[in-house]
Enzyme design. Structure first.
Site, PDB file in Angstrom:
ATOM      1  N   ASP A 225      71.903  44.451  68.432  1.00 12.95           N
ATOM      2  CA  ASP A 225      71.452  43.423  68.499  1.00 12.95           C
ATOM      3  C   ASP A 225      70.473  43.709  68.905  1.00 12.95           C
ATOM      4  O   ASP A 225      70.087  43.774  70.529  1.00 12.95           O
ATOM      5  CB  ASP A 225      71.781  42.179  68.959  1.00 12.95           C
ATOM      6  CG  ASP A 225      71.063  40.610  68.477  1.00 12.95           C
ATOM      7  OD1 ASP A 225      70.464  40.808  68.319  1.00 12.95           O
ATOM      8  OD2 ASP A 225      71.903  39.214  68.189  1.00 12.95           O
TER       9      ASP A 225
ATOM     10  N   ALA B 208      64.678  48.004  62.446  1.00 13.21           N
ATOM     11  CA  ALA B 208      64.082  49.669  62.078  1.00 13.21           C
ATOM     12  C   ALA B 208      64.421  49.375  60.118  1.00 13.21           C
ATOM     13  O   ALA B 208      63.827  50.196  59.856  1.00 13.21           O
ATOM     14  CB  ALA B 208      64.583  50.575  62.172  1.00 13.21           C
ATOM     15  N   ALA B 209      65.921  49.058  59.597  1.00  9.04           N
ATOM     16  CA  ALA B 209      66.074  49.165  58.707  1.00  9.04           C
ATOM     17  C   ALA B 209      64.475  48.436  57.797  1.00  9.04           C
ATOM     18  O   ALA B 209      64.316  47.033  58.434  1.00  9.04           O
ATOM     19  CB  ALA B 209      66.689  48.369  57.967  1.00  9.04           C
ATOM     20  N   PRO B 210      63.480  49.033  56.653  1.00  7.70           N
ATOM     21  CA  PRO B 210      65.222  50.231  56.081  1.00  7.70           C
ATOM     22  C   PRO B 210      64.744  51.201  56.007  1.00  7.70           C
ATOM     23  O   PRO B 210      65.122  52.453  55.603  1.00  7.70           O
ATOM     24  CB  PRO B 210      65.119  49.563  54.452  1.00  7.70           C
ATOM     25  CG  PRO B 210      63.042  49.303  54.375  1.00  7.70           C
ATOM     26  CD  PRO B 210      63.542  48.321  56.098  1.00  7.70           C
ATOM     27  N   GLY B 211      63.813  51.578  56.797  1.00  5.01           N
ATOM     28  CA  GLY B 211      63.902  52.940  57.569  1.00  5.01           C
ATOM     29  C   GLY B 211      62.051  53.695  57.774  1.00  5.01           C
ATOM     30  O   GLY B 211      62.532  54.743  58.002  1.00  5.01           O
ATOM     31  N   GLY B 212      61.442  53.305  56.613  1.00  2.00           N
ATOM     32  CA  GLY B 212      60.478  53.729  56.950  1.00  2.00           C
ATOM     33  C   GLY B 212      59.587  54.213  58.086  1.00  2.00           C
ATOM     34  O   GLY B 212      59.158  55.248  58.296  1.00  2.00           O
ATOM     35  N   LYS B 213      59.268  53.226  58.764  1.00  5.39           N
ATOM     36  CA  LYS B 213      59.091  53.415  60.241  1.00  5.39           C
ATOM     37  C   LYS B 213      59.883  54.495  61.060  1.00  5.39           C
ATOM     38  O   LYS B 213      58.393  54.959  61.608  1.00  5.39           O
ATOM     39  CB  LYS B 213      58.519  52.094  60.529  1.00  5.39           C
ATOM     40  CG  LYS B 213      57.235  51.157  59.763  1.00  5.39           C
ATOM     41  CD  LYS B 213      57.458  49.689  60.809  1.00  5.39           C
ATOM     42  CE  LYS B 213      57.806  49.231  60.263  1.00  5.39           C
ATOM     43  NZ  LYS B 213      58.589  48.505  59.224  1.00  5.39           N
TER      44      LYS B 213
ATOM     45  N   ASP C 170      59.018  45.284  64.421  1.00  2.00           N
ATOM     46  CA  ASP C 170      58.745  45.120  63.123  1.00  2.00           C
ATOM     47  C   ASP C 170      59.279  43.900  63.736  1.00  2.00           C
ATOM     48  O   ASP C 170      60.552  44.492  62.808  1.00  2.00           O
ATOM     49  CB  ASP C 170      59.191  46.086  62.214  1.00  2.00           C
ATOM     50  CG  ASP C 170      58.042  44.866  60.714  1.00  2.00           C
ATOM     51  OD1 ASP C 170      57.757  44.600  60.426  1.00  2.00           O
ATOM     52  OD2 ASP C 170      58.452  45.765  60.211  1.00  2.00           O
TER      53      ASP C 170
ATOM     54  N   CYS D 258      55.419  41.311  58.811  1.00  2.00           N
ATOM     55  CA  CYS D 258      55.152  40.677  57.584  1.00  2.00           C
ATOM     56  C   CYS D 258      54.457  39.345  56.998  1.00  2.00           C
ATOM     57  O   CYS D 258      55.084  39.556  56.230  1.00  2.00           O
ATOM     58  CB  CYS D 258      55.843  41.512  56.836  1.00  2.00           C
ATOM     59  SG  CYS D 258      57.824  40.756  56.583  1.00  2.00           S
TER      60      CYS D 258
END
Length: 493
Positions: free
Chosen positions: A358, A308-313, A376, A429
Protein backbone atom coordinates in the site's frame (compact mmCIF):
# COMPACT_ATOMS: atom_id res chain seq x y z
CA UNK A 1 -28.60 13.44 -31.86
CA UNK A 2 -26.89 12.97 -35.17
CA UNK A 3 -29.20 12.28 -38.09
CA UNK A 4 -26.84 9.57 -39.31
CA UNK A 5 -27.03 5.94 -38.34
CA UNK A 6 -23.50 4.92 -37.45
CA UNK A 7 -21.39 2.33 -35.80
CA UNK A 8 -19.61 4.11 -32.99
CA UNK A 9 -16.42 2.17 -33.54
CA UNK A 10 -15.86 2.20 -37.30
CA UNK A 11 -18.47 4.52 -38.88
CA UNK A 12 -17.74 3.09 -42.29
CA UNK A 13 -21.31 3.48 -43.52
CA UNK A 14 -24.19 5.68 -42.45
CA UNK A 15 -27.91 5.91 -43.01
CA UNK A 16 -30.60 8.17 -41.52
CA UNK A 17 -32.51 7.47 -38.35
CA UNK A 18 -34.37 9.54 -35.79
CA UNK A 19 -35.29 13.19 -35.58
CA UNK A 20 -32.49 15.72 -35.73
CA UNK A 21 -32.59 18.62 -33.26
CA UNK A 22 -31.80 22.01 -34.69
CA UNK A 23 -28.16 22.81 -35.14
CA UNK A 24 -26.91 19.25 -34.78
CA UNK A 25 -25.57 17.92 -38.05
CA UNK A 26 -23.60 14.75 -38.63
CA UNK A 27 -20.18 14.61 -37.06
CA UNK A 28 -17.08 13.45 -38.90
CA UNK A 29 -14.45 11.29 -37.22
CA UNK A 30 -11.54 13.32 -35.94
CA UNK A 31 -7.92 12.31 -35.85
CA UNK A 32 -6.43 9.07 -34.58
CA UNK A 33 -7.07 7.62 -31.14
CA UNK A 34 -4.22 5.24 -30.56
CA UNK A 35 -4.85 2.67 -27.89
CA UNK A 36 -2.61 -0.21 -27.05
CA UNK A 37 -4.77 -1.80 -24.35
CA UNK A 38 -8.02 -2.45 -26.17
CA UNK A 39 -8.80 -6.17 -25.78
CA UNK A 40 -10.01 -6.66 -29.35
CA UNK A 41 -10.82 -4.53 -32.41
CA UNK A 42 -14.27 -3.00 -32.59
CA UNK A 43 -15.89 -3.12 -35.98
CA UNK A 44 -19.03 -4.08 -37.87
CA UNK A 45 -17.44 -5.45 -40.99
CA UNK A 46 -18.81 -8.96 -40.58
CA UNK A 47 -22.15 -10.45 -39.57
CA UNK A 48 -21.32 -13.79 -37.98
CA UNK A 49 -24.27 -15.84 -36.89
CA UNK A 50 -22.43 -18.08 -34.47
CA UNK A 51 -24.82 -19.63 -31.97
CA UNK A 52 -23.02 -18.39 -28.86
CA UNK A 53 -21.77 -14.88 -29.71
CA UNK A 54 -24.79 -12.93 -28.44
CA UNK A 55 -25.15 -15.19 -25.41
CA UNK A 56 -21.52 -14.57 -24.45
CA UNK A 57 -21.99 -10.82 -24.96
CA UNK A 58 -25.05 -10.92 -22.69
CA UNK A 59 -23.18 -12.84 -20.00
CA UNK A 60 -20.37 -10.28 -20.09
CA UNK A 61 -22.82 -7.39 -19.78
CA UNK A 62 -24.52 -9.16 -16.88
CA UNK A 63 -21.20 -9.49 -15.07
CA UNK A 64 -20.44 -5.81 -15.68
CA UNK A 65 -23.82 -4.62 -14.45
CA UNK A 66 -24.47 -7.05 -11.60
CA UNK A 67 -20.99 -7.82 -10.33
CA UNK A 68 -19.11 -4.64 -11.22
CA UNK A 69 -16.75 -6.60 -13.48
CA UNK A 70 -14.48 -4.80 -15.94
CA UNK A 71 -15.58 -5.34 -19.52
CA UNK A 72 -12.14 -5.75 -21.06
CA UNK A 73 -10.91 -8.28 -18.51
CA UNK A 74 -14.17 -10.21 -18.67
CA UNK A 75 -14.04 -10.39 -22.48
CA UNK A 76 -10.55 -11.88 -22.32
CA UNK A 77 -11.55 -14.33 -19.57
CA UNK A 78 -14.67 -15.59 -21.34
CA UNK A 79 -13.47 -15.93 -24.89
CA UNK A 80 -10.56 -18.35 -25.12
CA UNK A 81 -9.52 -18.65 -28.74
CA UNK A 82 -10.12 -22.40 -28.82
CA UNK A 83 -13.82 -22.00 -28.08
CA UNK A 84 -14.95 -19.09 -30.26
CA UNK A 85 -14.22 -18.17 -33.86
CA UNK A 86 -12.47 -14.84 -34.60
CA UNK A 87 -15.54 -13.42 -36.35
CA UNK A 88 -17.70 -14.29 -33.36
CA UNK A 89 -15.14 -12.70 -31.05
CA UNK A 90 -15.41 -9.48 -33.05
CA UNK A 91 -19.19 -9.56 -32.78
CA UNK A 92 -19.05 -10.17 -29.02
CA UNK A 93 -16.59 -7.32 -28.54
CA UNK A 94 -18.64 -5.00 -30.71
CA UNK A 95 -21.89 -5.79 -28.92
CA UNK A 96 -20.38 -5.39 -25.46
CA UNK A 97 -18.53 -2.15 -26.12
CA UNK A 98 -21.23 -0.70 -28.35
CA UNK A 99 -23.95 -1.38 -25.79
CA UNK A 100 -21.90 0.03 -22.91
CA UNK A 101 -20.69 3.07 -24.85
CA UNK A 102 -24.27 3.98 -25.84
CA UNK A 103 -26.13 2.68 -22.80
CA UNK A 104 -27.85 5.89 -21.70
CA UNK A 105 -28.82 6.71 -25.27
CA UNK A 106 -30.22 3.21 -25.80
CA UNK A 107 -32.18 3.39 -22.55
CA UNK A 108 -33.58 6.74 -23.62
CA UNK A 109 -34.80 5.16 -26.86
CA UNK A 110 -36.20 2.05 -25.22
CA UNK A 111 -38.19 4.10 -22.73
CA UNK A 112 -40.12 5.60 -25.64
CA UNK A 113 -41.52 2.14 -26.43
CA UNK A 114 -42.19 0.74 -22.97
CA UNK A 115 -44.76 1.77 -20.39
CA UNK A 116 -42.89 -0.18 -17.72
CA UNK A 117 -39.17 -0.95 -17.59
CA UNK A 118 -37.90 -4.49 -18.08
CA UNK A 119 -38.29 -6.54 -14.93
CA UNK A 120 -34.82 -8.06 -15.07
CA UNK A 121 -31.43 -6.46 -15.77
CA UNK A 122 -30.77 -9.26 -18.25
CA UNK A 123 -33.92 -8.37 -20.19
CA UNK A 124 -32.78 -4.76 -20.26
CA UNK A 125 -29.41 -5.77 -21.65
CA UNK A 126 -31.07 -7.87 -24.36
CA UNK A 127 -33.16 -4.85 -25.33
CA UNK A 128 -30.07 -2.64 -25.32
CA UNK A 129 -28.13 -5.02 -27.56
CA UNK A 130 -31.10 -5.33 -29.92
CA UNK A 131 -31.58 -1.57 -30.12
CA UNK A 132 -27.85 -1.07 -30.67
CA UNK A 133 -27.91 -3.44 -33.64
CA UNK A 134 -31.01 -1.79 -35.10
CA UNK A 135 -29.81 1.79 -34.72
CA UNK A 136 -26.07 1.59 -35.13
CA UNK A 137 -24.94 -1.55 -36.97
CA UNK A 138 -25.61 -1.33 -40.69
CA UNK A 139 -24.39 -4.83 -41.49
CA UNK A 140 -26.95 -6.57 -39.28
CA UNK A 141 -30.48 -6.58 -40.74
CA UNK A 142 -33.16 -5.22 -38.43
CA UNK A 143 -35.11 -8.47 -38.66
CA UNK A 144 -32.05 -10.47 -37.60
CA UNK A 145 -31.51 -8.18 -34.63
CA UNK A 146 -35.07 -8.83 -33.45
CA UNK A 147 -35.07 -12.55 -34.13
CA UNK A 148 -31.74 -13.11 -32.41
CA UNK A 149 -32.88 -11.06 -29.40
CA UNK A 150 -36.04 -13.15 -29.07
CA UNK A 151 -34.03 -16.34 -29.45
CA UNK A 152 -31.62 -15.12 -26.79
CA UNK A 153 -34.32 -14.35 -24.24
CA UNK A 154 -35.65 -17.89 -24.71
CA UNK A 155 -32.14 -19.33 -24.39
CA UNK A 156 -31.83 -17.64 -21.03
CA UNK A 157 -35.02 -19.29 -19.76
CA UNK A 158 -37.24 -16.20 -19.98
CA UNK A 159 -39.76 -17.45 -22.56
CA UNK A 160 -42.54 -15.41 -20.98
CA UNK A 161 -40.67 -12.21 -21.89
CA UNK A 162 -40.16 -13.12 -25.54
CA UNK A 163 -43.32 -11.32 -26.67
CA UNK A 164 -42.33 -8.19 -24.76
CA UNK A 165 -38.83 -8.11 -26.29
CA UNK A 166 -40.24 -8.78 -29.76
CA UNK A 167 -42.87 -6.02 -29.47
CA UNK A 168 -40.47 -3.35 -28.21
CA UNK A 169 -37.84 -3.97 -30.89
CA UNK A 170 -40.34 -4.23 -33.76
CA UNK A 171 -41.95 -0.96 -32.64
CA UNK A 172 -38.49 0.59 -32.66
CA UNK A 173 -37.95 -0.55 -36.25
CA UNK A 174 -41.29 0.89 -37.36
CA UNK A 175 -40.89 4.20 -35.57
CA UNK A 176 -37.16 4.87 -35.54
CA UNK A 177 -37.65 7.81 -37.88
CA UNK A 178 -39.93 9.35 -35.24
CA UNK A 179 -37.61 9.14 -32.25
CA UNK A 180 -37.63 12.22 -30.05
CA UNK A 181 -34.41 13.51 -28.53
CA UNK A 182 -33.65 16.13 -25.85
CA UNK A 183 -33.77 19.72 -27.04
CA UNK A 184 -30.22 20.93 -27.47
CA UNK A 185 -31.06 24.61 -27.10
CA UNK A 186 -33.35 24.39 -24.06
CA UNK A 187 -31.48 21.69 -22.14
CA UNK A 188 -27.91 21.38 -23.45
CA UNK A 189 -26.76 19.26 -20.50
CA UNK A 190 -29.45 16.61 -21.02
CA UNK A 191 -28.84 16.69 -24.78
CA UNK A 192 -25.10 16.14 -24.34
CA UNK A 193 -25.71 13.51 -21.67
CA UNK A 194 -27.90 11.44 -24.00
CA UNK A 195 -25.92 12.15 -27.15
CA UNK A 196 -22.62 11.11 -25.52
CA UNK A 197 -24.28 8.57 -23.20
CA UNK A 198 -22.58 10.18 -20.20
CA UNK A 199 -24.19 10.74 -16.79
CA UNK A 200 -25.47 14.29 -16.46
CA UNK A 201 -23.43 14.97 -13.32
CA UNK A 202 -20.23 14.23 -15.24
CA UNK A 203 -21.36 16.36 -18.18
CA UNK A 204 -21.90 19.29 -15.79
CA UNK A 205 -18.46 18.88 -14.23
CA UNK A 206 -16.73 18.76 -17.61
CA UNK A 207 -18.66 21.79 -18.85
CA UNK A 208 -17.57 23.66 -15.72
CA UNK A 209 -13.96 22.59 -16.25
CA UNK A 210 -13.64 23.07 -20.02
CA UNK A 211 -16.57 25.19 -21.17
CA UNK A 212 -19.51 24.17 -23.37
CA UNK A 213 -17.70 23.84 -26.68
CA UNK A 214 -14.64 21.96 -25.44
CA UNK A 215 -16.70 19.63 -23.24
CA UNK A 216 -18.90 18.76 -26.21
CA UNK A 217 -15.89 17.97 -28.38
CA UNK A 218 -14.39 15.91 -25.59
CA UNK A 219 -17.49 13.85 -24.89
CA UNK A 220 -18.55 13.31 -28.49
CA UNK A 221 -15.11 12.35 -29.74
CA UNK A 222 -14.96 8.92 -31.32
CA UNK A 223 -12.17 7.46 -33.38
CA UNK A 224 -12.58 5.61 -36.64
CA UNK A 225 -9.26 3.74 -36.47
CA UNK A 226 -7.95 1.78 -33.53
CA UNK A 227 -4.33 0.80 -34.20
CA UNK A 228 -2.41 -1.14 -31.60
CA UNK A 229 0.29 0.96 -29.93
CA UNK A 230 3.58 -0.95 -29.78
CA UNK A 231 7.05 0.02 -28.72
CA UNK A 232 10.33 -1.90 -28.93
CA UNK A 233 12.09 -3.35 -25.93
CA UNK A 234 14.78 -0.70 -25.75
CA UNK A 235 17.35 -3.18 -24.43
CA UNK A 236 16.95 -5.42 -27.48
CA UNK A 237 15.84 -3.30 -30.44
CA UNK A 238 16.40 0.21 -31.73
CA UNK A 239 13.45 1.98 -33.34
CA UNK A 240 14.92 1.24 -36.76
CA UNK A 241 15.29 -2.45 -35.97
CA UNK A 242 11.73 -2.58 -34.67
CA UNK A 243 10.47 -1.04 -37.89
CA UNK A 244 12.21 -3.80 -39.83
CA UNK A 245 10.54 -6.38 -37.57
CA UNK A 246 7.11 -4.88 -38.25
CA UNK A 247 7.81 -4.83 -41.97
CA UNK A 248 8.85 -8.48 -41.84
CA UNK A 249 5.50 -9.29 -40.24
CA UNK A 250 3.70 -7.44 -43.03
CA UNK A 251 2.16 -4.94 -40.62
CA UNK A 252 1.39 -1.34 -41.55
CA UNK A 253 2.51 1.31 -39.07
CA UNK A 254 3.08 4.99 -38.47
CA UNK A 255 5.07 6.75 -35.76
CA UNK A 256 3.11 7.90 -32.75
CA UNK A 257 3.50 11.14 -30.86
CA UNK A 258 5.12 9.39 -27.86
CA UNK A 259 8.79 8.36 -27.96
CA UNK A 260 9.33 4.90 -29.49
CA UNK A 261 5.58 4.48 -30.09
CA UNK A 262 4.28 2.87 -33.28
CA UNK A 263 0.64 2.82 -34.35
CA UNK A 264 0.27 -0.62 -35.89
CA UNK A 265 -2.62 -1.75 -38.04
CA UNK A 266 -3.73 -5.34 -38.54
CA UNK A 267 -2.08 -6.68 -35.38
CA UNK A 268 -4.57 -9.44 -34.52
CA UNK A 269 -3.97 -11.20 -31.19
CA UNK A 270 -0.53 -9.65 -30.80
CA UNK A 271 -0.26 -11.16 -27.33
CA UNK A 272 0.26 -14.59 -28.92
CA UNK A 273 3.03 -13.38 -31.25
CA UNK A 274 6.30 -15.25 -30.46
CA UNK A 275 8.23 -11.98 -30.70
CA UNK A 276 5.93 -10.38 -28.13
CA UNK A 277 6.12 -13.40 -25.85
CA UNK A 278 9.90 -13.41 -26.06
CA UNK A 279 10.06 -9.77 -25.00
CA UNK A 280 11.00 -8.07 -28.24
CA UNK A 281 8.30 -5.42 -27.85
CA UNK A 282 5.47 -4.22 -25.61
CA UNK A 283 1.93 -2.99 -26.13
CA UNK A 284 1.45 0.26 -24.22
CA UNK A 285 -0.75 3.33 -24.57
CA UNK A 286 0.94 6.50 -25.72
CA UNK A 287 0.01 8.57 -22.67
CA UNK A 288 1.40 5.86 -20.41
CA UNK A 289 4.68 6.09 -22.33
CA UNK A 290 4.66 9.88 -21.96
CA UNK A 291 4.13 9.63 -18.19
CA UNK A 292 7.12 7.30 -17.88
CA UNK A 293 9.21 9.49 -20.19
CA UNK A 294 8.49 12.47 -17.90
CA UNK A 295 10.63 10.80 -15.21
CA UNK A 296 13.68 11.12 -17.50
CA UNK A 297 15.18 7.89 -16.18
CA UNK A 298 18.94 7.49 -16.55
CA UNK A 299 21.29 4.54 -16.00
CA UNK A 300 22.01 3.75 -12.37
CA UNK A 301 19.00 5.55 -10.87
CA UNK A 302 16.83 4.22 -8.04
CA UNK A 303 13.19 4.84 -8.94
CA UNK A 304 9.85 3.99 -7.37
CA UNK A 305 6.79 3.29 -9.51
CA UNK A 306 4.29 3.65 -6.68
CA UNK A 307 1.07 2.26 -8.22
CA UNK A 308 2.68 0.17 -10.90
CA UNK A 309 0.27 -2.40 -12.39
CA UNK A 310 -0.11 -3.46 -15.13
CA UNK A 311 3.59 -2.67 -15.56
CA UNK A 312 4.09 -0.76 -18.80
CA UNK A 313 5.64 2.26 -17.12
CA UNK A 314 7.88 0.15 -14.86
CA UNK A 315 9.16 -1.70 -17.92
CA UNK A 316 9.81 1.57 -19.76
CA UNK A 317 11.85 2.89 -16.83
CA UNK A 318 13.88 -0.33 -16.55
CA UNK A 319 14.63 -0.30 -20.25
CA UNK A 320 15.56 3.39 -20.29
CA UNK A 321 18.15 2.58 -17.62
CA UNK A 322 19.42 -0.33 -19.76
CA UNK A 323 18.82 -2.78 -16.91
CA UNK A 324 21.03 -0.84 -14.47
CA UNK A 325 19.96 0.72 -11.18
CA UNK A 326 16.70 -0.36 -9.60
CA UNK A 327 12.98 0.17 -10.19
CA UNK A 328 10.75 -0.61 -7.22
CA UNK A 329 7.25 -1.47 -8.46
CA UNK A 330 4.56 -1.39 -5.77
CA UNK A 331 1.03 -2.62 -6.21
CA UNK A 332 -1.73 -2.79 -3.61
CA UNK A 333 -3.52 -5.87 -4.95
CA UNK A 334 -1.74 -9.22 -5.20
CA UNK A 335 -3.55 -10.24 -8.39
CA UNK A 336 -2.44 -7.07 -10.15
CA UNK A 337 1.09 -7.52 -8.80
CA UNK A 338 1.12 -10.84 -10.66
CA UNK A 339 0.76 -8.82 -13.87
CA UNK A 340 3.97 -7.03 -12.95
CA UNK A 341 5.72 -10.34 -12.35
CA UNK A 342 4.59 -11.48 -15.79
CA UNK A 343 6.01 -8.34 -17.41
CA UNK A 344 9.28 -8.82 -15.52
CA UNK A 345 9.63 -12.39 -16.77
CA UNK A 346 8.61 -11.66 -20.36
CA UNK A 347 11.01 -8.74 -20.76
CA UNK A 348 13.78 -10.17 -18.51
CA UNK A 349 13.79 -7.05 -16.33
CA UNK A 350 16.53 -7.93 -13.86
CA UNK A 351 16.46 -4.44 -12.33
CA UNK A 352 12.74 -4.58 -11.43
CA UNK A 353 11.62 -5.37 -7.87
CA UNK A 354 7.90 -6.10 -7.48
CA UNK A 355 6.21 -5.77 -4.07
CA UNK A 356 2.61 -6.03 -2.91
CA UNK A 357 2.37 -2.83 -0.90
CA UNK A 358 0.00 0.00 0.00
CA UNK A 359 1.78 3.12 -1.25
CA UNK A 360 -0.08 5.31 1.23
CA UNK A 361 1.81 3.67 4.14
CA UNK A 362 5.15 5.36 4.76
CA UNK A 363 8.35 3.31 4.58
CA UNK A 364 10.97 4.98 6.75
CA UNK A 365 14.04 3.28 5.29
CA UNK A 366 13.39 4.88 1.87
CA UNK A 367 13.11 8.48 3.08
CA UNK A 368 15.32 10.85 1.04
CA UNK A 369 16.94 7.97 -0.84
CA UNK A 370 15.39 7.80 -4.32
CA UNK A 371 16.33 9.64 -7.49
CA UNK A 372 12.75 9.68 -8.71
CA UNK A 373 9.21 8.62 -7.87
CA UNK A 374 6.48 8.06 -10.43
CA UNK A 375 2.98 8.14 -8.99
CA UNK A 376 0.40 7.18 -11.59
CA UNK A 377 -2.31 7.59 -8.99
CA UNK A 378 -5.60 5.73 -8.60
CA UNK A 379 -8.15 7.87 -10.40
CA UNK A 380 -11.63 8.09 -11.91
CA UNK A 381 -10.44 6.85 -15.31
CA UNK A 382 -12.42 9.58 -17.06
CA UNK A 383 -9.60 10.07 -19.55
CA UNK A 384 -10.03 6.58 -20.98
CA UNK A 385 -13.83 6.33 -21.12
CA UNK A 386 -13.73 5.84 -24.89
CA UNK A 387 -11.57 2.76 -24.34
CA UNK A 388 -13.42 1.56 -21.24
CA UNK A 389 -17.03 2.74 -21.53
CA UNK A 390 -18.13 0.80 -18.45
CA UNK A 391 -16.36 3.50 -16.41
CA UNK A 392 -19.20 5.90 -17.24
CA UNK A 393 -21.73 3.63 -15.55
CA UNK A 394 -19.59 2.51 -12.62
CA UNK A 395 -18.39 5.93 -11.51
CA UNK A 396 -20.58 7.95 -9.12
CA UNK A 397 -20.33 11.65 -8.38
CA UNK A 398 -19.67 11.01 -4.70
CA UNK A 399 -16.65 8.87 -5.65
CA UNK A 400 -14.63 11.85 -6.85
CA UNK A 401 -13.95 13.36 -3.43
CA UNK A 402 -12.85 9.98 -2.04
CA UNK A 403 -10.58 9.36 -5.04
CA UNK A 404 -8.99 12.81 -4.66
CA UNK A 405 -8.40 12.18 -0.96
CA UNK A 406 -6.64 8.87 -1.72
CA UNK A 407 -4.47 10.60 -4.31
CA UNK A 408 -3.54 13.29 -1.81
CA UNK A 409 -2.62 10.76 0.85
CA UNK A 410 -0.38 8.75 -1.47
CA UNK A 411 1.23 11.86 -2.94
CA UNK A 412 2.04 13.25 0.51
CA UNK A 413 3.60 9.91 1.44
CA UNK A 414 5.74 9.04 -1.59
CA UNK A 415 7.12 12.56 -1.98
CA UNK A 416 9.18 11.91 1.15
CA UNK A 417 11.22 9.25 -0.63
CA UNK A 418 12.71 11.67 -3.18
CA UNK A 419 16.14 13.00 -2.29
CA UNK A 420 17.08 16.65 -2.78
CA UNK A 421 17.57 17.25 -6.49
CA UNK A 422 15.36 14.27 -7.35
CA UNK A 423 12.17 14.14 -9.40
CA UNK A 424 8.54 13.46 -8.55
CA UNK A 425 6.13 12.75 -11.42
CA UNK A 426 2.41 12.74 -10.72
CA UNK A 427 0.03 11.40 -13.36
CA UNK A 428 -3.53 10.14 -13.78
CA UNK A 429 -5.69 8.84 -16.62
CA UNK A 430 -8.34 11.39 -15.65
CA UNK A 431 -9.64 14.69 -17.02
CA UNK A 432 -11.28 16.18 -13.92
CA UNK A 433 -9.36 19.12 -12.39
CA UNK A 434 -9.96 17.88 -8.83
CA UNK A 435 -7.70 14.92 -9.58
CA UNK A 436 -5.12 16.81 -11.60
CA UNK A 437 -4.40 20.53 -11.64
CA UNK A 438 -6.05 21.19 -8.28
CA UNK A 439 -4.25 18.23 -6.72
CA UNK A 440 -0.83 19.50 -7.81
CA UNK A 441 -1.66 23.08 -6.86
CA UNK A 442 -2.56 22.04 -3.31
CA UNK A 443 0.52 19.81 -3.08
CA UNK A 444 2.91 22.60 -4.07
CA UNK A 445 1.30 24.97 -1.57
CA UNK A 446 1.88 22.44 1.23
CA UNK A 447 5.30 21.30 0.05
CA UNK A 448 7.53 24.33 -0.67
CA UNK A 449 10.47 21.92 -1.00
CA UNK A 450 9.08 21.05 -4.44
CA UNK A 451 8.88 23.13 -7.62
CA UNK A 452 7.06 22.38 -10.86
CA UNK A 453 9.38 21.76 -13.80
CA UNK A 454 8.89 21.81 -17.53
CA UNK A 455 8.53 18.38 -19.04
CA UNK A 456 11.77 16.96 -20.47
CA UNK A 457 12.93 17.12 -24.05
CA UNK A 458 11.96 13.50 -24.65
CA UNK A 459 8.33 14.61 -24.80
CA UNK A 460 7.44 16.26 -28.13
CA UNK A 461 7.51 20.04 -28.19
CA UNK A 462 3.91 20.30 -29.41
CA UNK A 463 2.82 18.70 -26.14
CA UNK A 464 5.35 20.40 -23.87
CA UNK A 465 4.22 23.85 -25.02
CA UNK A 466 0.69 23.07 -23.81
CA UNK A 467 1.85 22.54 -20.23
CA UNK A 468 -0.07 24.75 -17.83
CA UNK A 469 0.84 26.22 -14.48
CA UNK A 470 0.44 22.87 -12.71
CA UNK A 471 1.08 20.26 -15.39
CA UNK A 472 0.04 18.94 -18.79
CA UNK A 473 -3.55 17.84 -19.43
CA UNK A 474 -3.80 15.57 -22.47
CA UNK A 475 -7.20 15.36 -24.17
CA UNK A 476 -8.19 12.59 -26.63
CA UNK A 477 -10.03 14.81 -29.11
CA UNK A 478 -7.19 17.34 -29.28
CA UNK A 479 -4.04 15.28 -28.79
CA UNK A 480 -5.18 11.89 -30.15
CA UNK A 481 -3.88 10.02 -27.12
CA UNK A 482 -5.50 8.86 -23.91
CA UNK A 483 -6.75 11.57 -21.56
CA UNK A 484 -3.83 11.74 -19.10
CA UNK A 485 -2.50 14.40 -16.76
CA UNK A 486 1.26 14.64 -16.16
CA UNK A 487 3.13 16.93 -13.75
CA UNK A 488 6.89 16.82 -13.16
CA UNK A 489 8.25 18.32 -9.93
CA UNK A 490 11.77 18.77 -8.60
CA UNK A 491 12.72 18.55 -4.92
CA UNK A 492 14.87 21.64 -4.35
CA UNK A 493 15.51 21.34 -0.62
Amino acid sequence: MSDMKRDNFQRNSQKPYGKKPAGNGPRKPEGRYAQGRRPAPRNNTAVPQGPNARKIALEILTKVHKQGAFAGLTINDMMPKTLIKPEDRRLVTNLVYGTLENQLKLDYVIEQFTEHPAREEMQQDILRMGAYQILMLDRIPDSAAVNESVKLVKQMGMESSAGFINAVLRNLIRKKEELVWPDRENDPVEWLSIESSTPSWLVKRLVEAYGDEEAEKLLLYRESAHPTVMRPNMTKLSDAAFEKLLEKKGLSFTRGVAPHAYLVGGAVDAGSDPDFRSGMYSIQGQSSILAAEAVEAKPGMRILDACAAPGGKSAYLCEKMQMTGRVFAWELHERRAQLLDGVKRRLSLDNLRVTVRDASNFREDLENTLDAVLLDAPCSGTGVMAEKPDIKHRLKEEDIAAIAETQKKILNTVCRYVKVGGTLVYSTCAILPEENRMQVEAFLENHPEYQLELLPQGIPEELRKMQGSYGLQLLPHRDHVEGFFIARMRRVR
